[in-house]
Design a protein around this motif. Structure first.
Motif, PDB file in Angstrom:
ATOM      1  N   MET A   1       0.818  -1.212   0.000  1.00  0.00           N
ATOM      2  CA  MET A   1       0.000   0.000   0.000  1.00  0.00           C
ATOM      3  C   MET A   1       0.854   1.266   0.000  1.00  0.00           C
ATOM      4  O   MET A   1       0.659   2.163  -0.810  1.00  0.00           O
ATOM      5  CB  MET A   1      -0.925   0.015   1.224  1.00  0.00           C
ATOM      6  CG  MET A   1      -1.958  -1.089   1.224  1.00  0.00           C
ATOM      7  SD  MET A   1      -3.129  -0.890  -0.136  1.00  0.00           S
ATOM      8  CE  MET A   1      -4.396  -2.045   0.340  1.00  0.00           C
ATOM      9  N   GLN A   2       1.811   1.346   0.921  1.00  0.00           N
ATOM     10  CA  GLN A   2       2.539   2.599   1.092  1.00  0.00           C
ATOM     11  C   GLN A   2       3.961   2.572   0.541  1.00  0.00           C
ATOM     12  O   GLN A   2       4.755   3.465   0.829  1.00  0.00           O
ATOM     13  CB  GLN A   2       2.574   2.984   2.571  1.00  0.00           C
ATOM     14  CG  GLN A   2       3.362   2.046   3.465  1.00  0.00           C
ATOM     15  CD  GLN A   2       3.511   2.615   4.864  1.00  0.00           C
ATOM     16  OE1 GLN A   2       3.104   3.743   5.129  1.00  0.00           O
ATOM     17  NE2 GLN A   2       4.094   1.850   5.761  1.00  0.00           N
ATOM     18  N   GLY A   3       4.299   1.553  -0.249  1.00  0.00           N
ATOM     19  CA  GLY A   3       5.624   1.516  -0.862  1.00  0.00           C
ATOM     20  C   GLY A   3       5.901   2.776  -1.673  1.00  0.00           C
ATOM     21  O   GLY A   3       5.050   3.229  -2.445  1.00  0.00           O
ATOM     22  N   LYS A   4       7.087   3.352  -1.509  1.00  0.00           N
ATOM     23  CA  LYS A   4       7.397   4.637  -2.144  1.00  0.00           C
ATOM     24  C   LYS A   4       7.572   4.539  -3.651  1.00  0.00           C
ATOM     25  O   LYS A   4       7.422   5.534  -4.362  1.00  0.00           O
ATOM     26  CB  LYS A   4       8.667   5.220  -1.518  1.00  0.00           C
ATOM     27  CG  LYS A   4       8.497   5.620  -0.060  1.00  0.00           C
ATOM     28  CD  LYS A   4       9.763   6.262   0.479  1.00  0.00           C
ATOM     29  CE  LYS A   4       9.574   6.695   1.931  1.00  0.00           C
ATOM     30  NZ  LYS A   4      10.805   7.339   2.478  1.00  0.00           N
ATOM     31  N   ILE A   5       7.899   3.349  -4.152  1.00  0.00           N
ATOM     32  CA  ILE A   5       8.140   3.207  -5.591  1.00  0.00           C
ATOM     33  C   ILE A   5       7.017   2.430  -6.278  1.00  0.00           C
ATOM     34  O   ILE A   5       6.416   2.906  -7.240  1.00  0.00           O
ATOM     35  CB  ILE A   5       9.488   2.508  -5.840  1.00  0.00           C
ATOM     36  CG1 ILE A   5      10.625   3.349  -5.246  1.00  0.00           C
ATOM     37  CG2 ILE A   5       9.710   2.296  -7.340  1.00  0.00           C
ATOM     38  CD1 ILE A   5      11.983   2.706  -5.371  1.00  0.00           C
ATOM     39  N   ASN A   6       6.730   1.243  -5.761  1.00  0.00           N
ATOM     40  CA  ASN A   6       5.735   0.390  -6.416  1.00  0.00           C
ATOM     41  C   ASN A   6       4.487   0.158  -5.574  1.00  0.00           C
ATOM     42  O   ASN A   6       3.673  -0.707  -5.899  1.00  0.00           O
ATOM     43  CB  ASN A   6       6.364  -0.967  -6.766  1.00  0.00           C
ATOM     44  CG  ASN A   6       7.470  -0.833  -7.790  1.00  0.00           C
ATOM     45  OD1 ASN A   6       7.324  -0.110  -8.780  1.00  0.00           O
ATOM     46  ND2 ASN A   6       8.584  -1.519  -7.564  1.00  0.00           N
ATOM     47  N   GLY A   7       4.349   0.899  -4.492  1.00  0.00           N
ATOM     48  CA  GLY A   7       3.164   0.750  -3.659  1.00  0.00           C
ATOM     49  C   GLY A   7       1.935   1.348  -4.319  1.00  0.00           C
ATOM     50  O   GLY A   7       2.032   2.109  -5.287  1.00  0.00           O
ATOM     51  N   LEU A   8       0.772   1.001  -3.798  1.00  0.00           N
ATOM     52  CA  LEU A   8      -0.477   1.508  -4.366  1.00  0.00           C
ATOM     53  C   LEU A   8      -0.521   3.029  -4.346  1.00  0.00           C
ATOM     54  O   LEU A   8      -0.929   3.663  -5.321  1.00  0.00           O
ATOM     55  CB  LEU A   8      -1.669   0.936  -3.586  1.00  0.00           C
ATOM     56  CG  LEU A   8      -3.053   1.430  -4.008  1.00  0.00           C
ATOM     57  CD1 LEU A   8      -3.318   1.120  -5.475  1.00  0.00           C
ATOM     58  CD2 LEU A   8      -4.132   0.808  -3.129  1.00  0.00           C
ATOM     59  N   LYS A   9      -0.080   3.626  -3.240  1.00  0.00           N
ATOM     60  CA  LYS A   9      -0.119   5.091  -3.153  1.00  0.00           C
ATOM     61  C   LYS A   9       0.758   5.726  -4.229  1.00  0.00           C
ATOM     62  O   LYS A   9       0.403   6.750  -4.820  1.00  0.00           O
ATOM     63  CB  LYS A   9       0.334   5.560  -1.775  1.00  0.00           C
ATOM     64  CG  LYS A   9       1.832   5.470  -1.525  1.00  0.00           C
ATOM     65  CD  LYS A   9       2.261   6.305  -0.338  1.00  0.00           C
ATOM     66  CE  LYS A   9       3.775   6.336  -0.204  1.00  0.00           C
ATOM     67  NZ  LYS A   9       4.235   7.142   0.932  1.00  0.00           N
ATOM     68  N   ALA A  10       1.921   5.094  -4.516  1.00  0.00           N
ATOM     69  CA  ALA A  10       2.828   5.636  -5.525  1.00  0.00           C
ATOM     70  C   ALA A  10       2.219   5.542  -6.919  1.00  0.00           C
ATOM     71  O   ALA A  10       2.326   6.479  -7.724  1.00  0.00           O
ATOM     72  CB  ALA A  10       4.157   4.887  -5.480  1.00  0.00           C
ATOM     73  N   LEU A  11       1.554   4.429  -7.202  1.00  0.00           N
ATOM     74  CA  LEU A  11       0.929   4.252  -8.516  1.00  0.00           C
ATOM     75  C   LEU A  11      -0.207   5.247  -8.719  1.00  0.00           C
ATOM     76  O   LEU A  11      -0.380   5.786  -9.821  1.00  0.00           O
ATOM     77  CB  LEU A  11       0.412   2.813  -8.657  1.00  0.00           C
ATOM     78  CG  LEU A  11       1.466   1.698  -8.592  1.00  0.00           C
ATOM     79  CD1 LEU A  11       0.806   0.340  -8.784  1.00  0.00           C
ATOM     80  CD2 LEU A  11       2.552   1.914  -9.635  1.00  0.00           C
ATOM     81  N   ILE A  12      -0.974   5.485  -7.665  1.00  0.00           N
ATOM     82  CA  ILE A  12      -2.063   6.463  -7.760  1.00  0.00           C
ATOM     83  C   ILE A  12      -1.495   7.871  -7.943  1.00  0.00           C
ATOM     84  O   ILE A  12      -1.994   8.667  -8.749  1.00  0.00           O
ATOM     85  CB  ILE A  12      -2.955   6.418  -6.499  1.00  0.00           C
ATOM     86  CG1 ILE A  12      -3.659   5.062  -6.376  1.00  0.00           C
ATOM     87  CG2 ILE A  12      -3.977   7.551  -6.525  1.00  0.00           C
ATOM     88  CD1 ILE A  12      -4.716   4.792  -7.404  1.00  0.00           C
ATOM     89  N   LEU A  13      -0.424   8.176  -7.207  1.00  0.00           N
ATOM     90  CA  LEU A  13       0.193   9.506  -7.293  1.00  0.00           C
ATOM     91  C   LEU A  13       0.784   9.780  -8.671  1.00  0.00           C
ATOM     92  O   LEU A  13       0.838  10.937  -9.107  1.00  0.00           O
ATOM     93  CB  LEU A  13       1.280   9.649  -6.226  1.00  0.00           C
ATOM     94  CG  LEU A  13       0.791   9.942  -4.803  1.00  0.00           C
ATOM     95  CD1 LEU A  13       1.924   9.794  -3.803  1.00  0.00           C
ATOM     96  CD2 LEU A  13       0.185  11.341  -4.721  1.00  0.00           C
ATOM     97  N   GLN A  14       1.230   8.737  -9.346  1.00  0.00           N
ATOM     98  CA  GLN A  14       1.791   8.923 -10.685  1.00  0.00           C
ATOM     99  C   GLN A  14       0.758   9.492 -11.647  1.00  0.00           C
ATOM    100  O   GLN A  14       1.085  10.291 -12.526  1.00  0.00           O
ATOM    101  CB  GLN A  14       2.322   7.588 -11.216  1.00  0.00           C
ATOM    102  CG  GLN A  14       3.588   7.105 -10.527  1.00  0.00           C
ATOM    103  CD  GLN A  14       4.001   5.717 -10.980  1.00  0.00           C
ATOM    104  OE1 GLN A  14       3.427   5.159 -11.933  1.00  0.00           O
ATOM    105  NE2 GLN A  14       4.989   5.136 -10.314  1.00  0.00           N
ATOM    106  N   GLU A  15      -0.485   9.089 -11.471  1.00  0.00           N
ATOM    107  CA  GLU A  15      -1.553   9.562 -12.351  1.00  0.00           C
ATOM    108  C   GLU A  15      -2.295  10.759 -11.763  1.00  0.00           C
ATOM    109  O   GLU A  15      -2.818  11.590 -12.502  1.00  0.00           O
ATOM    110  CB  GLU A  15      -2.544   8.426 -12.626  1.00  0.00           C
ATOM    111  CG  GLU A  15      -1.938   7.260 -13.401  1.00  0.00           C
ATOM    112  CD  GLU A  15      -2.995   6.272 -13.853  1.00  0.00           C
ATOM    113  OE1 GLU A  15      -4.198   6.579 -13.718  1.00  0.00           O
ATOM    114  OE2 GLU A  15      -2.619   5.192 -14.339  1.00  0.00           O
TER     115      GLU A  15
END
Length: 204
Positions: free
Chosen positions: A61-75
């Protein structure tokens, strides 16, 4: 996976409706992201308008690179991540409980008691048989009612390290199942004493 939204309406009131459950094939960040976006699109909600996201503290969930939050933040760069406060509270309660020696010992004993019964098919069968006998007696006396969804069998819930509610369930089950737990331990004690007597009687 469950999804809820939090938003402020035109009156300035905070709303937090439950959107729905989603069955996920795996718990990878990519799979969770696709499931969330799919559910949002199903309700005609644009991911670009997300201004925050909150989950528990799991690495996926909170992984800085491949976590869910990071994937959502990319978009959606505006979707700031907040570690779920309820989960933080649960972790805090567990950490505090472990610092208290008597509380830690109590839960360790409770877990060990459930393990002694849970690891043996024979003991579990004796446990279930005793539970069935007790339930039959209670039904005959009218102390409990029969019906759909009532008197469900309870499992051996063990306290977990990330959910304080699991500790509550452990204690709740322990109280409800206490008579049968004592019965099974009585059987274990009796069989152990019989075995000791048998060993003493046999010559080496």
């Amino acid at each position: 996976m469950s999804l809820a939204l939090r938003y402020v309406d035109k009156k300035g009131q905070v709303n937090e409706p439950f959107i729905g459950h989603v069955r996920v094939g795996d718990t990878s960040a990519k799979s969770l992201k696709e499931s969330i976006l799919s559910l949002l699109m199903k309700h005609s909600l644009s991911p670009s308008k997300i201004c925050g996201q909150g989950y528990d503290g799991a690495s996926n969930m909170q992984g800085k690179i491949n976590g869910l939050k990071a994937l959502i933040l990319q978009e959606t760069p505006s979707a700031h991540y907040i570690h779920c406060f309820a989960h933080q509270l649960q972790l805090t309660l567990i950490a505090v409980a472990k610092k208290h020696k008597e509380v830690e010992t109590f839960f360790a004993i409770a877990a060990n008691v459930l393990n002694v019964i849970g690891v043996s098919f024979k003991r579990r069968d004796k446990f279930r048989d005793h539970q069935a006998e007790l339930l039959e007696q209670l039904l005959e006396s009218g102390e409990v009612q029969s019906g759909k969804g009532l008197n469900q069998e309870r499992g051996f819930q063990r306290p977990g390290d990330t959910r304080w509610v699991s500790h509550c369930k452990t204690l709740d089950n322990f109280v409800v199942l206490f008579a049968s737990i004592v019965h099974v331990f009585g059987v274990i004690e009796y069989e152990g004493s019989e075995l000791m007597i048998d060993c003493k009687q046999k010559p080496f």
